[in-house]
Structures are given as structure tokens and as C-alpha cells.
Design an enzyme around this catalytic site. Structure first.
Site, PDB file in Angstrom:
ATOM      1  N   THR A 135       1.424  -0.426  -0.124  1.00 38.29           N
ATOM      2  CA  THR A 135      -0.017  -0.132  -0.214  1.00 38.29           C
ATOM      3  C   THR A 135       0.571   1.171  -0.131  1.00 38.29           C
ATOM      4  O   THR A 135       1.780   1.547   0.770  1.00 38.29           O
ATOM      5  CB  THR A 135      -1.051  -0.468   1.025  1.00 38.29           C
ATOM      6  OG1 THR A 135      -1.770  -1.221   1.168  1.00 38.29           O
ATOM      7  CG2 THR A 135      -2.365   1.351   1.139  1.00 38.29           C
ATOM      8  N   LYS A 160      -1.577  -1.369  -4.031  1.00 41.00           N
ATOM      9  CA  LYS A 160      -2.582  -0.784  -3.572  1.00 41.00           C
ATOM     10  C   LYS A 160      -2.439   1.163  -3.489  1.00 41.00           C
ATOM     11  O   LYS A 160      -0.936   1.523  -2.950  1.00 41.00           O
ATOM     12  CB  LYS A 160      -3.198  -1.077  -2.188  1.00 41.00           C
ATOM     13  CG  LYS A 160      -3.818  -0.785  -1.230  1.00 41.00           C
ATOM     14  CD  LYS A 160      -5.655  -1.636  -0.227  1.00 41.00           C
ATOM     15  CE  LYS A 160      -6.453  -0.132   0.029  1.00 41.00           C
ATOM     16  NZ  LYS A 160      -7.181  -1.745   0.698  1.00 41.00           N
ATOM     17  N   LYS A 162      -3.695   4.900  -2.294  1.00 41.10           N
ATOM     18  CA  LYS A 162      -4.841   5.337  -1.252  1.00 41.10           C
ATOM     19  C   LYS A 162      -5.429   6.676  -1.968  1.00 41.10           C
ATOM     20  O   LYS A 162      -4.782   7.860  -2.607  1.00 41.10           O
ATOM     21  CB  LYS A 162      -4.656   5.734  -0.169  1.00 41.10           C
ATOM     22  CG  LYS A 162      -4.582   4.488   0.339  1.00 41.10           C
ATOM     23  CD  LYS A 162      -5.448   3.862   0.941  1.00 41.10           C
ATOM     24  CE  LYS A 162      -5.434   2.783   2.043  1.00 41.10           C
ATOM     25  NZ  LYS A 162      -6.584   1.870   2.306  1.00 41.10           N
ATOM     26  N   ASP A 189      -8.156   2.708  -3.305  1.00 41.76           N
ATOM     27  CA  ASP A 189      -8.937   3.005  -2.707  1.00 41.76           C
ATOM     28  C   ASP A 189      -8.896   4.191  -1.852  1.00 41.76           C
ATOM     29  O   ASP A 189      -8.039   4.971  -1.462  1.00 41.76           O
ATOM     30  CB  ASP A 189      -8.233   2.590  -0.798  1.00 41.76           C
ATOM     31  CG  ASP A 189      -9.181   1.850  -0.311  1.00 41.76           C
ATOM     32  OD1 ASP A 189     -10.483   2.266  -0.189  1.00 41.76           O
ATOM     33  OD2 ASP A 189      -8.779   0.673   0.576  1.00 41.76           O
ATOM     34  N   ASN A 191     -11.123   4.690   0.396  1.00 44.49           N
ATOM     35  CA  ASN A 191     -11.771   5.174   1.837  1.00 44.49           C
ATOM     36  C   ASN A 191     -13.109   6.076   2.219  1.00 44.49           C
ATOM     37  O   ASN A 191     -13.284   6.986   3.093  1.00 44.49           O
ATOM     38  CB  ASN A 191     -10.653   5.459   3.099  1.00 44.49           C
ATOM     39  CG  ASN A 191      -9.541   4.306   2.658  1.00 44.49           C
ATOM     40  OD1 ASN A 191      -8.440   4.279   2.367  1.00 44.49           O
ATOM     41  ND2 ASN A 191     -10.027   3.373   3.314  1.00 44.49           N
ATOM     42  N   ASP A 242     -15.454  -1.977   1.243  1.00 45.30           N
ATOM     43  CA  ASP A 242     -14.732  -2.248   2.583  1.00 45.30           C
ATOM     44  C   ASP A 242     -14.911  -2.054   3.884  1.00 45.30           C
ATOM     45  O   ASP A 242     -15.972  -2.759   4.309  1.00 45.30           O
ATOM     46  CB  ASP A 242     -13.331  -2.067   2.360  1.00 45.30           C
ATOM     47  CG  ASP A 242     -12.508  -1.752   3.534  1.00 45.30           C
ATOM     48  OD1 ASP A 242     -12.544  -3.093   4.746  1.00 45.30           O
ATOM     49  OD2 ASP A 242     -11.382  -1.689   3.405  1.00 45.30           O
ATOM     50  N   LYS A 266     -12.041  -7.918   6.123  1.00 47.20           N
ATOM     51  CA  LYS A 266     -10.936  -8.081   7.662  1.00 47.20           C
ATOM     52  C   LYS A 266     -11.467  -8.746   8.747  1.00 47.20           C
ATOM     53  O   LYS A 266     -12.216  -8.584   9.124  1.00 47.20           O
ATOM     54  CB  LYS A 266     -11.049  -6.308   7.722  1.00 47.20           C
ATOM     55  CG  LYS A 266      -9.984  -5.608   6.651  1.00 47.20           C
ATOM     56  CD  LYS A 266     -10.010  -4.582   6.533  1.00 47.20           C
ATOM     57  CE  LYS A 266      -9.070  -3.509   5.246  1.00 47.20           C
ATOM     58  NZ  LYS A 266      -9.519  -2.465   5.762  1.00 47.20           N
ATOM     59  N   CYS A 293      -5.625  -5.404   6.260  1.00 44.00           N
ATOM     60  CA  CYS A 293      -5.965  -6.214   7.360  1.00 44.00           C
ATOM     61  C   CYS A 293      -6.038  -4.418   7.746  1.00 44.00           C
ATOM     62  O   CYS A 293      -5.679  -2.810   6.875  1.00 44.00           O
ATOM     63  CB  CYS A 293      -4.110  -5.981   7.189  1.00 44.00           C
ATOM     64  SG  CYS A 293      -3.093  -4.737   6.787  1.00 44.00           S
ATOM     65  N   ASP A 318      -4.572  -7.850   0.491  1.00 44.15           N
ATOM     66  CA  ASP A 318      -3.628  -6.725   0.887  1.00 44.15           C
ATOM     67  C   ASP A 318      -3.423  -7.198   2.272  1.00 44.15           C
ATOM     68  O   ASP A 318      -4.015  -6.168   3.393  1.00 44.15           O
ATOM     69  CB  ASP A 318      -4.796  -5.823   0.667  1.00 44.15           C
ATOM     70  CG  ASP A 318      -4.579  -4.643   1.472  1.00 44.15           C
ATOM     71  OD1 ASP A 318      -3.078  -4.443   1.720  1.00 44.15           O
ATOM     72  OD2 ASP A 318      -5.105  -3.737   2.160  1.00 44.15           O
TER      73      ASP A 318
HETATM   74 MN    MN Z   1      -9.991  -0.397   2.707  1.00 45.61          MN
END
Ligand code: MN
Length: 344
Positions: A135, A160, A162, A189, A191, A242, A266, A293, A318
Site C-alpha cells: 500500500t 494499493k 490511497k 482505495d 476510503n 470495505d 478483514k 488488514c 492486502d
Molecule cells: Mn480499504
């Protein structure tokens, strides 16, 4: 016999190699609780909780107070009947999901040592190893590209990235990364950071430039099922949930709403029991799975390596917090480049 007779909590804190920046959150350290579950046969099962306030609403000091209450519910139970123990710990699904994961794993770890069979084989033994992504947090364009290139050169073929704080900056950064790491695939991702329209705009730009996005993770708010569906129906990439998916009931809702292609499981959100249920729900509904995670150390990531290899359910993994933190040693797994092998 293999009866539970004690439960202890140990606190540990790890520092991130570089501050971990995602939408509306920067972390410099990760505090974990390692649980030790003692059995009357002398075995000590281990598990680890990495709490999340942002996702689970968990506060570290609050979690520590659950020790007596949990022990009270499981004291004297036999880990050979591990589903009976899981049922008791399910009562903490909403208040302490990361602890639920740690204690449920410790139960399996205790059973595993008792019967001399690794946890990943107790869970089915479908895979011998998995490959993890790496990530790259939110940063300026130059640093994002340098980190991505470093990771790709080390053999991480899925990166990955962000995004979610600044649409135009995100577009520039991901295009630059894609240019610098040709051949890689990306899990992007947000978020919860975008509106549905922003997410569609982002995906459009990516597609026009031929960026190989494998999953567009949590583009919109936790409860924005319609927004998620709108993004899914208006972008060329698979969309994943997620934060929206913690319990098995969330997975059912996502299937019914038919608004995602992927669910990110997760253990820290779901524990073992709900994670196992979500695997079955997703596979039955033809949804794909990835596993992620929080800020777990070596013991915590080991749990997910065993879960992922045992169930063999995940297209992408991940499981990199161990690699982003200083010091934690892999426990019950070993690494070889981007490959993670469960060990006994
Ligand atoms: Mn995520």
C-alpha cells in the site's frame, strides 16, 4: 482435555516506517493487543487485535476492559468444540470486533497446537501461500511515484493506492504511478472520500488513460448503497466494499443491493466467524473477495495468512501492515518477496 482456563492481554505499539496517510486520517503508530489464551493442557493460543476507531468505533483503553467479561463467557469451554466458543465471542461483534477476531483466532491456535495441525489446514488448507500487494498512502506526486516504483521493483505486482482527498491530485498521482510502473495492477482505495459523481469522473480518467485498476475500493460513504451502485454501473472497473462490510448481515445487504463486485474481508472487522460466513455468502452470490488488514503486527497478519490460505477464497491479498511497520516479526508465517507462507 483442552479446556480454556485463562485469558491475558498484552499491549504493544509499533511505529510506521512513514506516517500512513489515508482519507481524513494520518497514523504514525499502531497499538495492538495480543491475547494469550491458556488451556489446561499447557498450550497457549495466541491472537492479536488491531483496533480501529474509524471503521469499528473501537477505543484502545475501552477494549482492554473486556478481558474479564470475555473470559467469563468462555472459561471452561473446550477449544475442540470451537464453534461453541465462537458463538460466545460473537456477542462482541458490535462492540469489540478486533478483539473478537483475536480471541477467536487464539481459540483456533490453541486447538491447532493441541491436535498438531496448522490453523490454515484446520480451515481447509486450500492454498500453500498467497501473494500480498503493498500500500502507498496519500502523499505528493513525486513521493507517491518513488514509493510505487520501489515497491514494483521489489516484485509487488499489485499496488494499493490511497486516494479520496483531492480528486484532481489523485488523478495526477495515479496516472504518474501507472506511467512509472508499467505492467503493475492497482487497487485504488478512496476510503469513502468521493461522491458518486467524483468517483465516476476518477474512473473515467483512469480508463481513458488505460490504467490497469483491479478494484476500485470503497469510493463512497459507508451507507451510500445507491451511490456505490451508480459507480459500479458507470465505470469500467470492478467496485469493492470495505468499510460497508463488517458483519455477515452487511454482506447480505451488499448482495441484495447488487452494488459491488468485490467484498474486502478483514478479520479485524468481522472476527473469524463472520469472515467465514461472508466467504460463503460472497461465493454463493458470485461476488469476488479480497482480504485486507488494519495495523496488525506479525501475529495479526499471521492470522490472516492462515485464514486466506485455509479458505483459499481471495483473488487479492492486502496483508502488508507488517511490512509498513517497524519491528514486528512474522509469526506463524514467513515471507519471500511478496509471497506469504503459513508455518506451524
Ligand atoms: Mn480499504
Amino acid at each position: 482435555m483442552s479446556l480454556i482456563k485463562n485469558l491475558q492481554f498484552k499491549q504493544e505499539e509499533f511505529e510506521y516506517e512513514v506516517p500512513f496517510h489515508i482519507t481524513n486520517s494520518v497514523a504514525t503508530t499502531s497499538k495492538v493487543i495480543t491475547v494469550e489464551l491458556s488451556l489446561d493442557n499447557g498450550v497457549v493460543g495466541l491472537g492479536q487485535a488491531s483496533r480501529s476507531f474509524r471503521v469499528n468505533g473501537e477505543v484502545f483503553d475501552g477494549l482492554l476492559k473486556y478481558r474479564d467479561e470475555i473470559l467469563d463467557k468462555i472459561n471452561g469451554l473446550d477449544v475442540r468444540n470451537y464453534r461453541r466458543v465462537f458463538d460466545q465471542i460473537d456477542k462482541f461483534s458490535r462492540t469489540a470486533p478486533s478483539l473478537k477476531a483475536a480471541v477467536q483466532f487464539a481459540v483456533l491456535d490453541g486447538l491447532s497446537q493441541t491436535v498438531n495441525l496448522p490453523v490454515f489446514q484446520l480451515l481447509g488448507g486450500r492454498k500453500d501461500f498467497i501473494e500480498t500487494d503493498l500500500t502507498i498512502g496519500i502523499d505528493n506526486l513525486e513521493t507517491t511515484v518513488i514509493r510505487a516504483k520501489e515497491a514494483f521493483d521489489k516484485g509487488f505486482t499489485t499496488l494499493k493506492l490511497k486516494v479520496g482527498e483531492d480528486l484532481n491530485h489523485d488523478i495526477d498521482r495515479v496516472l504518474a504511478v501507472s506511467e512509472a510502473t508499467k505492467g503493475a495492477g492497482y487497487i485504488v482505495d478512496a476510503n469513502l472520500g468521493y461522491t458518486a459523481k467524483e468517483a465516476i469522473q476518477f474512473a473515467d480518467q483512469m480508463y481513458k488513460n488505460g490504467v490497469n485498476i483491479r478494484i476500485f475500493e470503497q469510493p463512497v460513504d459507508v451507507y451510500d448503497f445507491d451511490g456505490m451502485r451508480l459507480v459500479r454501473n458507470n465505470c469500467h472497473y470492478p467496485v469493492g466494499a470495505d468499510e460497508t462490510c463488517k458483519t455477515k448481515y452487511d454482506a447480505m445487504r451488499l448482495v441484495r443491493e447488487d452494488c459491488v463486485d468485490y467484498i474486502n474481508i478483514k478479520l479485524m472487522k468481522s472476527g473469524l466467524s463472520d469472515a467465514l460466513a461472508i466467504v460463503e455468502i460472497a461465493q454463493t452470490a458470485n461476488k469476488k473477495l479480497m482480504i485486507g488488514c488494519m495495523g496488525e503486527g506479525g501475529i495479526g497478519i499471521g492470522q490472516s495468512v492462515h485464514f486466506a490460505c485455509g479458505t483459499g477464497a481471495f483473488t487479492y491479498h492486502d496483508l502488508d501492515s507488517c511490512l509498513l511497520l517497524k519491528k514486528p516479526k512474522p509469526f506463524r508465517f514467513r515471507t519471500e518477496g511478496n509471497k506469504l507462507y503459513p508455518t506451524f
